[in-house]
Design a protein around this motif. Structure first.
Motif, PDB file in Angstrom:
ATOM      1  N   GLY A 125     -33.939  42.603  -0.477  1.00  0.00           N
ATOM      2  CA  GLY A 125     -34.887  42.676   0.628  1.00  0.00           C
ATOM      3  C   GLY A 125     -34.335  42.144   1.934  1.00  0.00           C
ATOM      4  N   ASN A 126     -33.091  41.700   1.960  1.00  0.00           N
ATOM      5  CA  ASN A 126     -32.551  41.165   3.200  1.00  0.00           C
ATOM      6  C   ASN A 126     -31.214  41.802   3.576  1.00  0.00           C
ATOM      7  OD1 ASN A 126     -31.068  40.090   1.174  1.00  0.00           O
ATOM      8  ND2 ASN A 126     -31.169  37.988   1.872  1.00  0.00           N
ATOM      9  N   ALA A 127     -30.947  42.969   3.059  1.00  0.00           N
ATOM     10  CA  ALA A 127     -29.708  43.672   3.391  1.00  0.00           C
ATOM     11  C   ALA A 127     -29.953  45.170   3.306  1.00  0.00           C
ATOM     12  CB  ALA A 127     -28.592  43.268   2.434  1.00  0.00           C
ATOM     13  N   MET A 128     -29.058  45.927   3.916  1.00  0.00           N
ATOM     14  CA  MET A 128     -29.184  47.374   3.828  1.00  0.00           C
ATOM     15  C   MET A 128     -27.810  47.964   3.544  1.00  0.00           C
ATOM     16  SD  MET A 128     -29.536  48.773   7.714  1.00  0.00           S
ATOM     17  CE  MET A 128     -30.480  47.424   8.340  1.00  0.00           C
ATOM     18  N   THR A 129     -27.805  49.168   3.030  1.00  0.00           N
ATOM     19  CA  THR A 129     -26.545  49.833   2.742  1.00  0.00           C
ATOM     20  C   THR A 129     -25.998  50.455   4.017  1.00  0.00           C
ATOM     21  OG1 THR A 129     -27.621  51.916   2.203  1.00  0.00           O
ATOM     22  CG2 THR A 129     -27.267  50.361   0.387  1.00  0.00           C
ATOM     23  N   GLN A 130     -24.693  50.659   4.031  1.00  0.00           N
ATOM     24  CA  GLN A 130     -24.066  51.293   5.185  1.00  0.00           C
ATOM     25  C   GLN A 130     -24.583  52.722   5.360  1.00  0.00           C
ATOM     26  OE1 GLN A 130     -19.685  52.565   5.907  1.00  0.00           O
ATOM     27  NE2 GLN A 130     -19.815  50.395   6.362  1.00  0.00           N
ATOM     28  N   LYS A 131     -24.813  53.405   4.261  1.00  0.00           N
ATOM     29  CA  LYS A 131     -25.318  54.786   4.319  1.00  0.00           C
ATOM     30  C   LYS A 131     -26.679  54.818   5.014  1.00  0.00           C
ATOM     31  CE  LYS A 131     -26.380  58.671   1.228  1.00  0.00           C
ATOM     32  NZ  LYS A 131     -27.776  58.916   1.527  1.00  0.00           N
ATOM     33  N   TYR A 132     -27.582  53.927   4.617  1.00  0.00           N
ATOM     34  CA  TYR A 132     -28.912  53.884   5.226  1.00  0.00           C
ATOM     35  C   TYR A 132     -28.810  53.534   6.709  1.00  0.00           C
ATOM     36  CZ  TYR A 132     -33.843  52.908   5.905  1.00  0.00           C
ATOM     37  OH  TYR A 132     -35.124  52.929   6.363  1.00  0.00           O
ATOM     38  N   ARG A 147     -30.259  55.970   9.533  1.00  0.00           N
ATOM     39  CA  ARG A 147     -31.569  55.606  10.078  1.00  0.00           C
ATOM     40  C   ARG A 147     -31.505  54.835  11.391  1.00  0.00           C
ATOM     41  NH1 ARG A 147     -35.720  54.649  12.025  1.00  0.00           N
ATOM     42  NH2 ARG A 147     -37.665  53.962  11.100  1.00  0.00           N
ATOM     43  N   LEU A 148     -30.619  53.830  11.509  1.00  0.00           N
ATOM     44  CA  LEU A 148     -30.636  52.957  12.683  1.00  0.00           C
ATOM     45  C   LEU A 148     -29.531  53.226  13.698  1.00  0.00           C
ATOM     46  CD1 LEU A 148     -31.545  49.592  10.941  1.00  0.00           C
ATOM     47  CD2 LEU A 148     -33.052  51.162  12.140  1.00  0.00           C
TER      48      LEU A 148
END
Length: 190
Positions: A136-143, A147-148
């Motif tokens: 819940g406190n990190a994201m994947t490079q793909k996402y 997305r961002l």
């Protein structure tokens, strides 16, 4: 702060110490992502005398950490900021298959019973599929790149179109190791 982190900060400060807002800092887009769990702050503070921390009247039970987690992203620079924060969710659960050990080969002087026993031991070592739940406190490079990052790139592109010095605008990421410049991949390429 680690010694390496301190050295990098000092190096960065020395490199940019003579630069002013007018000739450098006004052209930097700063980005950041935040992860907030409102339920993690459910226990209030107690005003107490020094040395009474462990007295029974000063001990509170923590509630269960459940609730809605907010994932927020945004950017800003000297002249402007994003018109609205980006709310996102990169919490996909997935199943991780364990790495299988090599299947044993029958040895020359091994009886069929011994070999079948070794096969049973090998089969027991295989393990089960693991259900991976996100922190819940990190994201994947793909996402991040899907997305961002396009939002940040679009903001820099718009600034370059509307200003006299289009080559001066830079995107400064927050350096998150899960998706930032330290990790080789699509984010760095873009």
């Amino acid at each position: 702060m680690s010694k390496k982190n301190k050295e990098k900060r000092v190096e960065y400060g020395l490199e940019h110490q003579g630069k002013s807002v007018e000739d450098f800092w006004q052209f930097i887009f700063f980005t950041d992502e935040a992860h907030i769990d409102p339920s993690s702050n459910s226990v209030g503070y107690i005003l107490r005398e020094e040395g009474t921390r462990y007295d029974s009247v000063n001990i509170q039970e923590r509630g269960e950490k459940t609730g809605v987690k907010l994932h927020i992203a945004g950017w800003c620079n000297w002249h402007s900021k994003c018109t609205s924060l980006e709310f996102y969710n990169d919490e996909e659960q997935y199943i991780e298959k364990p790495k299988r050990p090599r299947k044993p080969q029958k040895r020359k002087k091994e009886t069929p019973e011994q070999f079948s026993h070794r096969l049973l031991e090998w089969d027991a070592l295989i393990g089960h599929d693991k259900d991976v739940k996100p922190q819940g406190n990190a994201m994947t490079q793909k996402y991040y790149t899907e997305r961002l990052l396009p939002i940040y790139i679009e903001a820099v592109s718009q600034a370059r179109l509307n200003q006299r010095y289009p080559e001066s605008w830079w995107l400064m990421e927050d350096g998150d190791p899960s998706h930032g410049m330290r990790k080789i991949g699509l984010a760095r390429e873009l």
